[in-house]
Design a protein around this motif. Structure first.
Motif, PDB file in Angstrom:
ATOM      1  N   UNK A 210       0.841  -1.196   0.000  1.00 56.76           N
ATOM      2  CA  UNK A 210       0.000   0.000   0.000  1.00 56.76           C
ATOM      3  C   UNK A 210       0.877   1.247   0.000  1.00 56.76           C
ATOM      4  N   UNK A 211       1.928   1.240   0.817  1.00 53.94           N
ATOM      5  CA  UNK A 211       2.808   2.405   0.908  1.00 53.94           C
ATOM      6  C   UNK A 211       3.614   2.600  -0.367  1.00 53.94           C
ATOM      7  N   UNK A 212       3.941   1.503  -1.051  1.00 51.21           N
ATOM      8  CA  UNK A 212       4.607   1.614  -2.355  1.00 51.21           C
ATOM      9  C   UNK A 212       3.608   1.922  -3.472  1.00 51.21           C
ATOM     10  N   UNK A 213       2.334   1.810  -3.190  1.00 50.11           N
ATOM     11  CA  UNK A 213       1.311   1.906  -4.220  1.00 50.11           C
ATOM     12  C   UNK A 213       1.288   3.242  -4.932  1.00 50.11           C
ATOM     13  N   UNK A 214       0.821   3.199  -6.160  1.00 51.81           N
ATOM     14  CA  UNK A 214       0.661   4.411  -6.955  1.00 51.81           C
ATOM     15  C   UNK A 214       1.620   4.532  -8.114  1.00 51.81           C
ATOM     16  N   UNK A 215       2.704   3.724  -8.114  1.00 52.90           N
ATOM     17  CA  UNK A 215       3.679   3.855  -9.202  1.00 52.90           C
ATOM     18  C   UNK A 215       3.048   3.582 -10.560  1.00 52.90           C
ATOM     19  N   UNK A 216       2.028   2.719 -10.596  1.00 51.83           N
ATOM     20  CA  UNK A 216       1.385   2.406 -11.875  1.00 51.83           C
ATOM     21  C   UNK A 216       0.619   3.578 -12.453  1.00 51.83           C
ATOM     22  N   UNK A 217       0.366   4.606 -11.637  1.00 61.02           N
ATOM     23  CA  UNK A 217      -0.373   5.775 -12.120  1.00 61.02           C
ATOM     24  C   UNK A 217       0.382   6.515 -13.221  1.00 61.02           C
ATOM     25  N   UNK A 218       1.690   6.338 -13.272  1.00 59.81           N
ATOM     26  CA  UNK A 218       2.470   7.051 -14.294  1.00 59.81           C
ATOM     27  C   UNK A 218       2.041   6.693 -15.700  1.00 59.81           C
ATOM     28  N   UNK A 219       1.477   5.493 -15.912  1.00 60.99           N
ATOM     29  CA  UNK A 219       1.094   5.099 -17.270  1.00 60.99           C
ATOM     30  C   UNK A 219      -0.042   5.971 -17.806  1.00 60.99           C
ATOM     31  N   UNK A 220      -0.782   6.647 -16.921  1.00 60.50           N
ATOM     32  CA  UNK A 220      -1.895   7.459 -17.383  1.00 60.50           C
ATOM     33  C   UNK A 220      -1.436   8.744 -18.063  1.00 60.50           C
ATOM     34  N   UNK A 221      -0.188   9.103 -17.876  1.00 65.48           N
ATOM     35  CA  UNK A 221       0.324  10.297 -18.535  1.00 65.48           C
ATOM     36  C   UNK A 221       1.311   9.937 -19.635  1.00 65.48           C
ATOM     37  N   UNK A 222       1.400   8.654 -20.001  1.00 66.84           N
ATOM     38  CA  UNK A 222       2.394   8.225 -20.982  1.00 66.84           C
ATOM     39  C   UNK A 222       2.197   8.910 -22.325  1.00 66.84           C
ATOM     40  N   UNK A 223       0.937   9.209 -22.684  1.00 68.34           N
ATOM     41  CA  UNK A 223       0.698   9.877 -23.971  1.00 68.34           C
ATOM     42  C   UNK A 223       1.073  11.347 -23.938  1.00 68.34           C
ATOM     43  N   UNK A 224       1.345  11.881 -22.745  1.00 69.28           N
ATOM     44  CA  UNK A 224       1.692  13.299 -22.608  1.00 69.28           C
ATOM     45  C   UNK A 224       3.176  13.512 -22.328  1.00 69.28           C
ATOM     46  N   UNK A 225       3.948  12.410 -22.258  1.00 69.93           N
ATOM     47  CA  UNK A 225       5.382  12.508 -21.981  1.00 69.93           C
ATOM     48  C   UNK A 225       6.152  12.497 -23.293  1.00 69.93           C
ATOM     49  N   UNK A 226       7.062  13.425 -23.436  1.00 74.80           N
ATOM     50  CA  UNK A 226       7.881  13.486 -24.641  1.00 74.80           C
ATOM     51  C   UNK A 226       8.761  12.243 -24.745  1.00 74.80           C
ATOM     52  N   UNK A 227       8.755  11.616 -25.930  1.00 79.10           N
ATOM     53  CA  UNK A 227       9.545  10.408 -26.178  1.00 79.10           C
ATOM     54  C   UNK A 227       9.238   9.351 -25.122  1.00 79.10           C
TER      55      UNK A 227
END
Length: 452
Positions: A210-227
């Motif tokens: 639970x404390x490590x949780x949330x890292x998977x949220x980064x995939x939701x901005x993958x279309x907005x990240x350059x390269x």
């Protein structure tokens, strides 16, 4: 046809722009993971750990398991770098109906509940600094929801800038605890040993992950990240390595000052450490640090959560009003506002709750691990169904690591049901309501979202 008259659809390319740099994505990912949990869950973990070694080892194992999960997500994120994240993977693997259930779970259980909980932590600690009366916590929590919603409604760059500065403040705060516990703790402090009872491994892992949780949220901005295809695997893995190092160090600092028994006795374990080392000034500083940490996680959760609300709005015509992307500001404005309103509703309900933290764990954990398991299986499904699709990054040691990720998710799903209370049943019941809504909300019959 005038653009204002066009209805959003999954076949209509959303004007999503790559406005985020790799360091923005890195800050968002760390900001989600290193949140208020590290200031609360260590005391719960200490209470069910039989020894200091077991407790510290659990944080190392949690980091390794999270990195394995991140490698699986890195393959999916670089193969399908779209704004929907998990929603996109579930839709492609299982169809629109299971994907809708996931989106419903995020809107009604996972993301919105996390935002409200984190903002209540802001309210609790702000109330200690500047008390506004009996409704102090709820008022501060509501104000935090409104403030963060407005900032991200203005634009993606504004939200990411705030996230970067909050993350810097948060990491500095955690490092202050590490330095205080390891270098400045007085020699006359006597840590309290633990009870020596057996360790409850399943429950320990529920709290650790639970404390490590949330890292998977980064995939939701993958279309907005350059390269994104180049940087997303690095962002996911390197951010988790950095977080794991911080977590092990801060827990070692807790142990040095308080011991296992002392950690178990104090819910506000970080404030207790700072108070023992620096006195009342240290405790006040800790309150400010926790406020920054909770704001950081709430802001990052709001940024990524709105993207899943946006994705489901495109695929279900009845909810099309939340599936619009504002090209001028680079944000899904309608989705952001919808999420903010729902979070405010939860804050209003939470104002009457006695203790929301453990209830929130019970409420979210089973649903969270169920869909984590389904995403892990989706990796196998999509590899088999689309073998010719380019995969810029492939998870190493396939299929061993994905199988380990799925097995871990299944075990945590079981543990979150076996070791928690009625809150878990409520979360499952809310998910069932989403299944009933599928009788009325029909998915779009058009093709899946346009490939980047």
């Amino acid at each position: 046809m005038d653009n204002r008259e066009r209805r959003p659809s999954t076949a209509d390319p959303a004007p999503v722009r790559a406005t985020l740099r790799a360091r923005d994505a890195f800050a968002i990912t760390i900001g989600i993971v290193v949140g208020a949990g590290i200031f609360r869950t260590p005391s719960l973990i200490a209470g069910v750990s039989g020894s200091e070694f077991v407790m510290l080892a659990a944080w190392v194992v949690g980091g390794l398991l999270s990195v394995i999960g991140a490698l699986c997500y890195a393959e999916l994120a670089t193969t399908y770098p779209q704004a929907g994240g998990d929603y996109t993977y579930l839709r492609r693997a299982y169809g629109p109906r299971p994907a809708f259930l996931f989106a419903w779970a995020r809107v009604s259980v996972i993301q919105t509940g996390s935002i409200a909980l984190l903002c209540f932590i802001v309210g609790d600690y702000m109330g200690q600094l500047f008390d506004l009366g009996p409704w102090s916590s709820a008022l501060y929590a509501a104000a935090a929801v409104v403030l963060l919603t407005v900032i991200n409604w203005i634009g993606t760059r504004q939200g990411a800038t705030v996230q970067t500065w909050l993350t810097i403040a948060e990491i500095i705060g955690v490092l202050v605890i590490v330095v205080a516990g390891l270098l400045f703790a007085p020699g006359d402090i006597a840590p309290i040993p633990g009870s020596g009872a057996g360790s409850e491994i399943g429950l320990i892992l529920v709290f650790v992950l639970l404390t490590y949780g949330g890292w998977n949220e980064a995939v939701y901005i993958s279309s907005e990240v350059r390269d994104a295809r180049k940087w997303m695997p690095r962002v996911l893995v390197l951010s988790l390595i950095a977080v794991a190092a911080l977590y092990v160090l801060v827990n070692f600092a807790y142990l040095r000052v308080l011991g296992l028994g002392g950690m178990a006795e104090h819910n506000a374990v970080a404030a207790e450490v700072m108070g023992r080392v620096f006195g009342p000034v240290g405790a006040t500083l800790m309150s400010a640090i926790v406020v920054a940490a909770a704001l950081t996680s709430a802001n990052a959760t709001l940024i990524t959560g709105a993207r899943s609300v946006y994705a489901v709005g495109r695929d279900f015509p009845a909810l099309g009003f939340i599936g619009r992307w504002d090209a001028r500001t680079g944000t899904p404005r309608a989705a952001i506002v919808t999420q903010g309103v729902l979070a405010l509703g939860l804050v209003a309900l939470g104002a009457f709750a006695r203790d929301g933290f453990e209830v929130a764990v019970e409420y979210t954990a089973p649903v969270f691990w169920l869909f984590f398991l389904l995403v892990g299986i989706a990796l196998f499904v999509l590899r088999r169904r689309e073998p010719q699709r380019p995969r810029p990054f492939e998870v190493p040691l396939y299929p061993l690591l994905p199988l380990l990720f799925c097995a871990t998710s299944a075990y945590l799903l079981y543990s979150s049901l076996a070791y928690t209370g009625r809150g878990a049943l409520v979360g499952v019941a809310v998910l069932a309501v989403g299944a009933l809504l599928l009788l009325f909300f029909k998915p779009s019959t058009q093709s899946e979202e346009t490939e980047p």
